[in-house]
Write an enzyme that holds these catalytic residues in place. Structure first.
Site, PDB file in Angstrom:
ATOM      1  N   TYR A 187       0.848  -1.197   0.000  1.00 19.25           N
ATOM      2  CA  TYR A 187       0.000   0.000   0.000  1.00 19.25           C
ATOM      3  C   TYR A 187       0.879   1.241   0.000  1.00 19.25           C
ATOM      4  O   TYR A 187       0.622   2.198  -0.746  1.00 19.25           O
ATOM      5  CB  TYR A 187      -0.905  -0.002   1.232  1.00 19.25           C
ATOM      6  CG  TYR A 187      -1.915  -1.127   1.216  1.00 19.25           C
ATOM      7  CD1 TYR A 187      -3.098  -0.985   0.499  1.00 19.25           C
ATOM      8  CD2 TYR A 187      -1.674  -2.313   1.891  1.00 19.25           C
ATOM      9  CE1 TYR A 187      -4.031  -2.003   0.477  1.00 19.25           C
ATOM     10  CE2 TYR A 187      -2.605  -3.335   1.872  1.00 19.25           C
ATOM     11  CZ  TYR A 187      -3.777  -3.183   1.173  1.00 19.25           C
ATOM     12  OH  TYR A 187      -4.693  -4.189   1.150  1.00 19.25           O
ATOM     13  N   ARG A 191      -3.708   4.600   3.515  1.00 19.83           N
ATOM     14  CA  ARG A 191      -5.101   4.333   3.912  1.00 19.83           C
ATOM     15  C   ARG A 191      -6.031   4.558   2.743  1.00 19.83           C
ATOM     16  O   ARG A 191      -6.980   3.831   2.529  1.00 19.83           O
ATOM     17  CB  ARG A 191      -5.494   5.241   5.057  1.00 19.83           C
ATOM     18  CG  ARG A 191      -4.583   5.051   6.227  1.00 19.83           C
ATOM     19  CD  ARG A 191      -5.047   5.896   7.368  1.00 19.83           C
ATOM     20  NE  ARG A 191      -6.052   5.191   8.092  1.00 19.83           N
ATOM     21  CZ  ARG A 191      -6.125   5.181   9.414  1.00 19.83           C
ATOM     22  NH1 ARG A 191      -5.285   5.885  10.110  1.00 19.83           N
ATOM     23  NH2 ARG A 191      -7.028   4.508  10.012  1.00 19.83           N
ATOM     24  N   CYS A 194      -6.365  -6.321  -6.963  1.00 20.91           N
ATOM     25  CA  CYS A 194      -6.241  -5.981  -5.541  1.00 20.91           C
ATOM     26  C   CYS A 194      -5.494  -7.082  -4.790  1.00 20.91           C
ATOM     27  O   CYS A 194      -4.914  -6.835  -3.755  1.00 20.91           O
ATOM     28  CB  CYS A 194      -7.616  -5.748  -4.941  1.00 20.91           C
ATOM     29  SG  CYS A 194      -8.965  -6.419  -5.892  1.00 20.91           S
ATOM     30  N   HIS A 195      -5.499  -8.280  -5.326  1.00 25.04           N
ATOM     31  CA  HIS A 195      -4.825  -9.379  -4.635  1.00 25.04           C
ATOM     32  C   HIS A 195      -3.305  -9.208  -4.692  1.00 25.04           C
ATOM     33  O   HIS A 195      -2.583  -9.834  -3.936  1.00 25.04           O
ATOM     34  CB  HIS A 195      -5.248 -10.705  -5.255  1.00 25.04           C
ATOM     35  CG  HIS A 195      -4.943 -10.823  -6.707  1.00 25.04           C
ATOM     36  ND1 HIS A 195      -5.846 -10.464  -7.685  1.00 25.04           N
ATOM     37  CD2 HIS A 195      -3.822 -11.234  -7.340  1.00 25.04           C
ATOM     38  CE1 HIS A 195      -5.279 -10.687  -8.862  1.00 25.04           C
ATOM     39  NE2 HIS A 195      -4.056 -11.145  -8.682  1.00 25.04           N
ATOM     40  N   GLU A 251      -0.287 -16.621  -9.778  1.00 23.28           N
ATOM     41  CA  GLU A 251       0.551 -15.669 -10.521  1.00 23.28           C
ATOM     42  C   GLU A 251       2.024 -16.071 -10.435  1.00 23.28           C
ATOM     43  O   GLU A 251       2.859 -15.548 -11.148  1.00 23.28           O
ATOM     44  CB  GLU A 251       0.380 -14.268  -9.927  1.00 23.28           C
ATOM     45  CG  GLU A 251      -1.058 -13.780 -10.026  1.00 23.28           C
ATOM     46  CD  GLU A 251      -1.430 -13.457 -11.456  1.00 23.28           C
ATOM     47  OE1 GLU A 251      -0.713 -12.666 -12.067  1.00 23.28           O
ATOM     48  OE2 GLU A 251      -2.404 -14.014 -11.960  1.00 23.28           O
TER      49      GLU A 251
END
Length: 103
Positions: free
Chosen positions: A22, A36, A53-54, A82
């Site tokens: 992130y 955040r 998102c994974h 992946e």
DNA sequence: GTTGTGACACATT
DNA sequence: AAATGTGCCACAA
């Protein structure tokens, strides 16, 4: 072009077999503290299937233990698919951390 | 417009 | 090592 757009751009730029944090995405988006916001952006996930998102994990390479878009194990499954080796919800960032300099 | 909360990150206790 | 507190930005009520 909102912060979300930038964030989505970075996330979508994550190559297969790699995982970004992130904080990394936030930094690429332009601000290192948007961590955040990045999480929130993926939370809304307006374009599922387009936004991997994974491939987004926390700074420790750990998957989100709270929500994880449906289940941490699912993330593990996808990441392994992946080519990312996932260990009990955590990946080796030293090996799989996306290098934005490669782009 | 203010308050509260959140898929985080960092510093301190 | 783990828990707590603080900072950041965006969104919901």
């Amino acid at each position: 072009m909102n912060s979300f757009e930038l964030i989505y751009e970075q996330v979508k730029r994550i190559p297969k077999g790699k995982a970004a944090t992130y904080g990394q995405i936030a930094a690429l988006a332009g601000n290192p503290k948007w961590s955040r916001v990045v999480g929130y952006a993926l939370h809304v996930n307006p374009e599922p299937g387009v936004i991997p998102c994974h491939r987004v994990v926390d700074r420790n390479g750990r998957l989100s233990p709270a929500f994880a878009f449906g289940g941490m194990n699912v993330q593990e499954e996808l990441l392994r698919r992946e080519g990312v080796e996932v260990r009990e919800g955590h990946v080796d960032l030293k090996l799989y951390r996306w290098d934005p300099s490669s782009n």
